[in-house]
Design a protein around this motif. Structure first.
Motif, PDB file in Angstrom:
ATOM      1  N   GLU A 129      52.768   9.066 142.750  1.00 17.40           N
ATOM      2  CA  GLU A 129      52.779  10.404 143.346  1.00 17.40           C
ATOM      3  C   GLU A 129      52.402  10.332 144.815  1.00 17.40           C
ATOM      4  N   ASP A 130      51.540   9.364 145.145  1.00 17.68           N
ATOM      5  CA  ASP A 130      51.080   9.219 146.528  1.00 17.68           C
ATOM      6  C   ASP A 130      51.283   7.763 146.952  1.00 17.68           C
ATOM      7  N   THR A 131      52.363   7.508 147.665  1.00 10.78           N
ATOM      8  CA  THR A 131      52.684   6.137 148.083  1.00 10.78           C
ATOM      9  C   THR A 131      51.606   5.556 148.981  1.00 10.78           C
ATOM     10  N   GLU A 132      51.082   6.377 149.879  1.00 10.46           N
ATOM     11  CA  GLU A 132      50.045   5.888 150.805  1.00 10.46           C
ATOM     12  C   GLU A 132      48.810   5.434 150.032  1.00 10.46           C
ATOM     13  N   ALA A 133      48.400   6.197 149.028  1.00 12.45           N
ATOM     14  CA  ALA A 133      47.231   5.827 148.222  1.00 12.45           C
ATOM     15  C   ALA A 133      47.511   4.558 147.422  1.00 12.45           C
ATOM     16  N   PHE A 134      48.731   4.451 146.921  1.00 14.95           N
ATOM     17  CA  PHE A 134      49.114   3.255 146.156  1.00 14.95           C
ATOM     18  C   PHE A 134      49.010   2.000 147.029  1.00 14.95           C
ATOM     19  N   LEU A 135      49.560   2.049 148.217  1.00 13.14           N
ATOM     20  CA  LEU A 135      49.534   0.882 149.098  1.00 13.14           C
ATOM     21  C   LEU A 135      48.112   0.595 149.593  1.00 13.14           C
ATOM     22  N   LYS A 136      47.304   1.647 149.760  1.00 12.33           N
ATOM     23  CA  LYS A 136      45.910   1.425 150.163  1.00 12.33           C
ATOM     24  C   LYS A 136      45.163   0.676 149.068  1.00 12.33           C
ATOM     25  N   GLU A 137      45.367   1.085 147.802  1.00 13.51           N
ATOM     26  CA  GLU A 137      44.722   0.371 146.691  1.00 13.51           C
ATOM     27  C   GLU A 137      45.215  -1.069 146.604  1.00 13.51           C
ATOM     28  N   TRP A 138      46.491  -1.278 146.881  1.00 17.76           N
ATOM     29  CA  TRP A 138      47.033  -2.644 146.906  1.00 17.76           C
ATOM     30  C   TRP A 138      46.269  -3.479 147.937  1.00 17.76           C
ATOM     31  N   SER A 139      46.037  -2.923 149.095  1.00 15.52           N
ATOM     32  CA  SER A 139      45.353  -3.653 150.173  1.00 15.52           C
ATOM     33  C   SER A 139      43.909  -3.985 149.812  1.00 15.52           C
ATOM     34  N   GLU A 140      43.349  -3.274 148.792  1.00  9.80           N
ATOM     35  CA  GLU A 140      41.952  -3.465 148.415  1.00  9.80           C
ATOM     36  C   GLU A 140      41.790  -4.291 147.143  1.00  9.80           C
ATOM     37  N   LEU A 141      42.866  -4.908 146.665  1.00 10.86           N
ATOM     38  CA  LEU A 141      42.791  -5.738 145.464  1.00 10.86           C
ATOM     39  C   LEU A 141      41.788  -6.871 145.655  1.00 10.86           C
ATOM     40  N   LYS A 142      41.061  -7.198 144.586  1.00  6.44           N
ATOM     41  CA  LYS A 142      40.091  -8.291 144.616  1.00  6.44           C
ATOM     42  C   LYS A 142      40.537  -9.494 143.791  1.00  6.44           C
ATOM     43  N   ASP A 143      41.493  -9.250 142.874  1.00  8.87           N
ATOM     44  CA  ASP A 143      41.955 -10.294 141.956  1.00  8.87           C
ATOM     45  C   ASP A 143      43.419 -10.015 141.622  1.00  8.87           C
ATOM     46  N   THR A 144      44.226 -11.064 141.457  1.00  7.73           N
ATOM     47  CA  THR A 144      45.654 -10.853 141.163  1.00  7.73           C
ATOM     48  C   THR A 144      45.855 -10.109 139.855  1.00  7.73           C
ATOM     49  N   HIS A 145      44.940 -10.289 138.885  1.00  9.19           N
ATOM     50  CA  HIS A 145      45.076  -9.604 137.600  1.00  9.19           C
ATOM     51  C   HIS A 145      44.891  -8.092 137.727  1.00  9.19           C
ATOM     52  N   ASP A 146      44.248  -7.636 138.820  1.00 12.80           N
ATOM     53  CA  ASP A 146      44.054  -6.209 139.025  1.00 12.80           C
ATOM     54  C   ASP A 146      45.368  -5.490 139.336  1.00 12.80           C
ATOM     55  N   PHE A 147      46.406  -6.258 139.652  1.00 11.90           N
ATOM     56  CA  PHE A 147      47.694  -5.664 140.013  1.00 11.90           C
ATOM     57  C   PHE A 147      48.299  -4.884 138.845  1.00 11.90           C
ATOM     58  N   PHE A 148      48.104  -5.390 137.615  1.00 10.79           N
ATOM     59  CA  PHE A 148      48.651  -4.698 136.438  1.00 10.79           C
ATOM     60  C   PHE A 148      48.016  -3.310 136.300  1.00 10.79           C
ATOM     61  N   GLY A 149      46.714  -3.232 136.502  1.00  8.92           N
ATOM     62  CA  GLY A 149      46.029  -1.949 136.435  1.00  8.92           C
ATOM     63  C   GLY A 149      46.505  -1.003 137.525  1.00  8.92           C
ATOM     64  N   LEU A 150      46.770  -1.551 138.704  1.00 10.46           N
ATOM     65  CA  LEU A 150      47.274  -0.740 139.810  1.00 10.46           C
ATOM     66  C   LEU A 150      48.601  -0.084 139.436  1.00 10.46           C
ATOM     67  N   LEU A 151      49.494  -0.854 138.828  1.00 10.15           N
ATOM     68  CA  LEU A 151      50.794  -0.310 138.418  1.00 10.15           C
ATOM     69  C   LEU A 151      50.627   0.771 137.360  1.00 10.15           C
ATOM     70  N   ARG A 152      49.723   0.541 136.399  1.00  9.37           N
ATOM     71  CA  ARG A 152      49.509   1.519 135.320  1.00  9.37           C
ATOM     72  C   ARG A 152      48.928   2.822 135.874  1.00  9.37           C
ATOM     73  N   ARG A 153      47.943   2.692 136.739  1.00  7.16           N
ATOM     74  CA  ARG A 153      47.285   3.898 137.271  1.00  7.16           C
ATOM     75  C   ARG A 153      48.266   4.793 138.030  1.00  7.16           C
ATOM     76  N   HIS A 154      49.206   4.164 138.708  1.00  8.26           N
ATOM     77  CA  HIS A 154      50.152   4.932 139.522  1.00  8.26           C
ATOM     78  C   HIS A 154      51.502   5.124 138.835  1.00  8.26           C
ATOM     79  N   ASN A 155      51.595   4.659 137.575  1.00  7.22           N
ATOM     80  CA  ASN A 155      52.808   4.867 136.777  1.00  7.22           C
ATOM     81  C   ASN A 155      54.056   4.403 137.527  1.00  7.22           C
TER      82      ASN A 155
END
Length: 358
Positions: free
Chosen positions: A189-215
């Protein structure tokens, strides 16, 4: 067995024989596609002869693979196949119900998602002058999840015991398969927020959660991040170039490939890289790794796009090459081999940097 079931399986067997006569050596997966059925449905027609239907609980079945000794574990999707030889060394099951999964660590390494396990069979088949015994698992659509083949030094007695213990009461040769409906992923819903969270990743495994949260679908995520965290490279030359470089420099890499029920992982060096052409219906270009205990077979003609993907972590950026087919399904991922807490190898980054952006 009902008369209707017997008629259906009999007609399918007859049709399969016709295809085998017309195309000697055709593989069961290709024959099933020609017949408009799933591989599991076609395999089930041999129930009672060379095939025994198995039942769960699936975590218990997986755990029993440890008793088989050295086997060959095969995992595939529509474009890529990974094969590893070795024992199932360490198996850890976690979660319950639809969320149950397992990790397999050792010479054979996989991530297992039991929600994708629906049917399983013990299969005995003749190939040339050999008798092959295997456990084959399929999802609800009848597509192969994983296949475990006995090898020369496998424990055959343990295999026979497993088959006896997990033999299903229902040995009906007909299966009720259900094609999977595509999941609606209309985010973010918010591309800017999605990319900001991407920039704040701490672990590669967190990427799956990022995709789920933003559908958001994985491929769409790469499109949204293009020019920031991702860019496209040549899909026809990139996979072979990566493998040739890794082989020549003895650079250890990681290869991930799988499906909805199983993700198989290679960690280590690769040596023998070959490109071959074969096919029953037309030319198929296969990129192969042909090492003693590890094989990869990838349909290069089906690789549609290739991406360089960067993910921030606490140890610095981690870079992958991700391949997709024309329907935007993940084919495989390549990484430089690294362990948790250790930065990515500069040699791998040099390989990635050498790829020209499209």
């Amino acid at each position: 067995m009902s008369i209707i079931a017997e008629s259906k399986s009999s007609s399918l067997i007859e049709a399969w024989r016709g295809i085998q006569n017309a195309k000697p050596g055709i593989r069961i997966r290709e024959a099933a596609k020609d017949l408009g059925v799933s591989e599991a449905e076609l395999l089930a027609t041999k129930t009672g002869e060379q095939v025994v239907r198995l039942q769960g609980p699936w975590p218990e079945l997986l755990t029993r693979f440890k008793t088989l000794g050295k086997v060959m574990s095969l995992t595939r999707n529509g474009t890529c196949i990974l094969e590893h030889k070795g024992p199932f060394q360490q198996i850890d099951v976690m979660g319950e119900g639809a969320r149950a999964m397992a990790t397999v660590i050792g010479p054979i390494e996989t991530r297992v998602f039991f929600s994708g396990w629906k049917f399983a069979f013990a299969v005995t088949e003749e190939k040339s002058d050999r008798i092959l015994k295997s456990i084959q698992v399929f999802d609800g659509a009848g597509d192969a999840v994983t296949k475990i083949y006995l090898q020369e030094k496998s424990d055959v007695a343990a295999y026979e015991s497993l088959v006896q213990d997990f033999r299903a009461a229902d040995q009906n040769p007909d299966l009720d398969v259900t094609p999977y409906a595509s999941e609606a992923q209309n985010g973010p819903e918010d591309t800017e927020a999605f990319l900001k969270e991407w920039s704040e990743l701490k672990d590669t495994h967190d990427f799956f959660g990022l995709l789920r949260r933003h559908n958001v679908h994985r491929y769409h995520a790469l499109e949204l991040a293009e020019g920031t965290f991702t860019y496209r490279v040549n899909p026809k030359t990139t996979p072979k170039r990566i493998l040739d470089e890794a082989s020549a420099t003895k650079l250890p890499i990681m290869i991930f490939a799988g499906n909805r029920g199983n993700l198989q992982i290679h960690q280590g060096k690769v040596r023998t890289i070959r490109v071959l052409e074969r096919g029953h219906t037309g030319p198929e270009q296969w990129l192969n790794i042909l090492d003693p205990d590890f094989n990869m077979h990838m349909r290069m003609d089906l690789v549609h796009t290739a991406w360089v993907v960067r993910k921030p972590t606490t140890e610095g950026d981690v870079t992958s090459i991700e391949l997709f087919d024309v329907e935007k399904n993940m084919i495989a991922q390549f990484f430089g081999l690294r362990k948790p807490g250790i930065p990515e190898k500069t040699e791998w980054r040099a390989v990635v940097k050498s790829l020209s952006a499209l």
